[in-house]
Design a protein around this motif. Structure first.
Motif, short mmCIF file in Angstrom:
data_model
loop_
_atom_site.label_atom_id
_atom_site.label_comp_id
_atom_site.label_asym_id
_atom_site.label_seq_id
_atom_site.Cartn_x
_atom_site.Cartn_y
_atom_site.Cartn_z
N ALA A 19 0.84 -1.21 0.00
CA ALA A 19 0.00 0.00 0.00
C ALA A 19 0.87 1.25 0.00
O ALA A 19 0.53 2.24 -0.65
N ALA A 20 1.99 1.20 0.72
CA ALA A 20 2.88 2.35 0.75
C ALA A 20 3.37 2.67 -0.67
O ALA A 20 3.39 3.83 -1.08
N LYS A 21 3.72 1.63 -1.40
CA LYS A 21 4.19 1.85 -2.79
C LYS A 21 3.09 2.45 -3.65
O LYS A 21 3.31 3.39 -4.40
N LEU A 230 -7.39 -1.73 -3.85
CA LEU A 230 -8.66 -1.55 -3.13
C LEU A 230 -8.49 -0.55 -1.98
O LEU A 230 -9.32 0.34 -1.78
N VAL A 231 -7.40 -0.72 -1.24
CA VAL A 231 -7.15 0.15 -0.09
C VAL A 231 -6.99 1.60 -0.56
O VAL A 231 -7.53 2.52 0.06
N SER A 232 -6.28 1.78 -1.66
CA SER A 232 -6.06 3.13 -2.19
C SER A 232 -7.41 3.78 -2.53
O SER A 232 -7.63 4.96 -2.22
N PHE A 233 -8.30 3.01 -3.14
CA PHE A 233 -9.64 3.57 -3.44
C PHE A 233 -10.37 3.96 -2.14
O PHE A 233 -10.90 5.07 -2.02
N GLN A 245 -18.37 -1.08 6.09
CA GLN A 245 -18.39 -2.39 5.41
C GLN A 245 -17.10 -3.17 5.68
O GLN A 245 -16.05 -2.59 5.88
N THR A 246 -17.25 -4.48 5.66
CA THR A 246 -16.06 -5.35 5.65
C THR A 246 -16.03 -5.99 4.28
O THR A 246 -16.90 -6.80 3.94
N ILE A 247 -15.07 -5.58 3.47
CA ILE A 247 -15.06 -5.96 2.06
C ILE A 247 -14.06 -7.10 1.85
O ILE A 247 -12.86 -6.94 2.10
N ALA A 248 -14.59 -8.25 1.44
CA ALA A 248 -13.71 -9.40 1.19
C ALA A 248 -12.92 -9.18 -0.08
O ALA A 248 -13.46 -8.70 -1.09
N ILE A 249 -11.64 -9.51 -0.04
CA ILE A 249 -10.81 -9.52 -1.25
C ILE A 249 -10.07 -10.85 -1.22
O ILE A 249 -9.01 -11.00 -0.61
N ASP A 250 -10.72 -11.84 -1.84
CA ASP A 250 -10.30 -13.23 -1.62
C ASP A 250 -10.57 -14.12 -2.83
O ASP A 250 -10.63 -15.35 -2.70
N GLY A 251 -10.74 -13.52 -4.02
CA GLY A 251 -11.02 -14.32 -5.21
C GLY A 251 -12.36 -15.06 -5.13
O GLY A 251 -12.59 -16.00 -5.89
N GLY A 252 -13.21 -14.64 -4.21
CA GLY A 252 -14.54 -15.27 -4.09
C GLY A 252 -14.58 -16.42 -3.09
O GLY A 252 -15.65 -17.01 -2.88
#
Ligand code: NAD
Length: 257
Positions: A19-21, A230-233, A245-252
């Motif tokens: 995320a820093a990058k 996603l975090v940047s958005f 919200q708790t947004i899953a980022i896990d390929g489903g």
């Protein structure tokens, strides 16, 4: 993200580093926090070289130490005058063991870092955001904050708590222009996950990784840069109305029954 100031905890490697990058590439000013001083220095040197327009400070802090959290907040305000975003990311997995065998001291450590560390971040950053009438917060939960995970009870308890705290922060501070969300990553290939595969199969961690990936609808693990997007958005003004919200980022994967 120009002229935005973002704090990233656990910035020394893994998701925080990615995320820093991403944020530095968009011109944000960053306060990088980690308890590993050496990895923080390396990240700062790399980002200074690649993204000279992004101003970066580092603060060594253990997020489970309330005074250390106050200090990273104060140092950020001193350097940049405000805080627009908090990526409340630092966390540990603990050891894998069944409920009745779990080492109580490790249990308490996981709670201290993953739950109290996130809480202290909220407690001391939100007043600064309130002064400026704007804030974006991303807390890091996990798929273990949505479902159970075998042999990881304190991790699961702490990550469900992160999801709960996210809902409360959204309710209590939306009126101040502060939007708070959590992300729930599945298996993303970072040093933490590599370590987990070593615990599952000490003789052949790569085999454990390949087997795990086969369970995912995408048949692969996630990459830290994918989470960083996603975090940047969520940390940007482009997110105007998503909160709590708790947004899953896990390929489903969390949809599998
Ligand atoms: P990682 O171990 O690769 O990196 C974590 C970073 O946080 C390290 O630089 C470490 O030094 C730092 N850190 C740990 N405890 C700290 C503390 N008390 N104070 C300050 N810094 C501390 O881990 P990661 O995979 O990048 O995980 C980051 C976050 O994402 C964690 O909260 C983790 O639970 C969560 N998560 C990761 C995954 C994944 O697949 N990688 C999945 C779900 C959730």
């Amino acid at each position: 993200m120009k002229n935005r100031t973002i704090i990233i905890t656990g910035a020394g490697m893994g998701l925080g580093y990615a995320a820093a990058k991403e944020l530095a590439s968009k011109g944000a000013n960053l306060a990088l926090v980690d308890y590993n001083e050496e990895s923080l220095s390396k990240v700062k040197a790399e980002l200074n070289e690649s993204f000279p327009e992004s101003k970066i400070i580092t603060v060594v802090a253990d997020v489970s130490n309330e005074e250390a959290v106050k200090n990273y907040v104060n140092q950020t305000v001193k350097a940049f005058g405000k805080i627009d975003g908090l990526y409340n990311n630092a966390g540990i997995e603990g050891k894998q063991a069944s409920i009745i065998d779990y080492d109580i001291n490790v249990f308490k450590k996981v709670i201290d870092i993953n739950l109290m560390g996130v809480y202290y971040g909220l407690r001391y950053v939100i007043p600064v955001m309130q002064e400026h009438g704007f804030g974006r917060i991303v807390n890091v939960a996990s798929v273990g904050g949505i479902r159970g995970v075998l042999n990881q009870m304190p991790y699961v308890a702490s990550k469900h708590a992160v999801s709960g705290m996210t809902k409360n922060a959204a309710l209590e501070y939306g009126k101040d222009g502060i939007l708070t969300n959590a992300i729930a990553p599945g298996a993303i290939l970072t040093p933490m996950v590599a370590e987990a595969f070593k615990q599952v199969n000490p003789d052949d961690p790569k085999a454990a990784e390949t087997e795990y990936a086969q369970r995912n609808p995408t048949r692969r693990l996630g990459q830290p840069q994918e989470v960083a997007k996603l975090v940047s958005f969520l940390l940007s003004e482009d997110n105007g109305y998503v909160s709590g919200q708790t947004i899953a980022i896990d390929g489903g994967e969390s949809n599998i029954y």
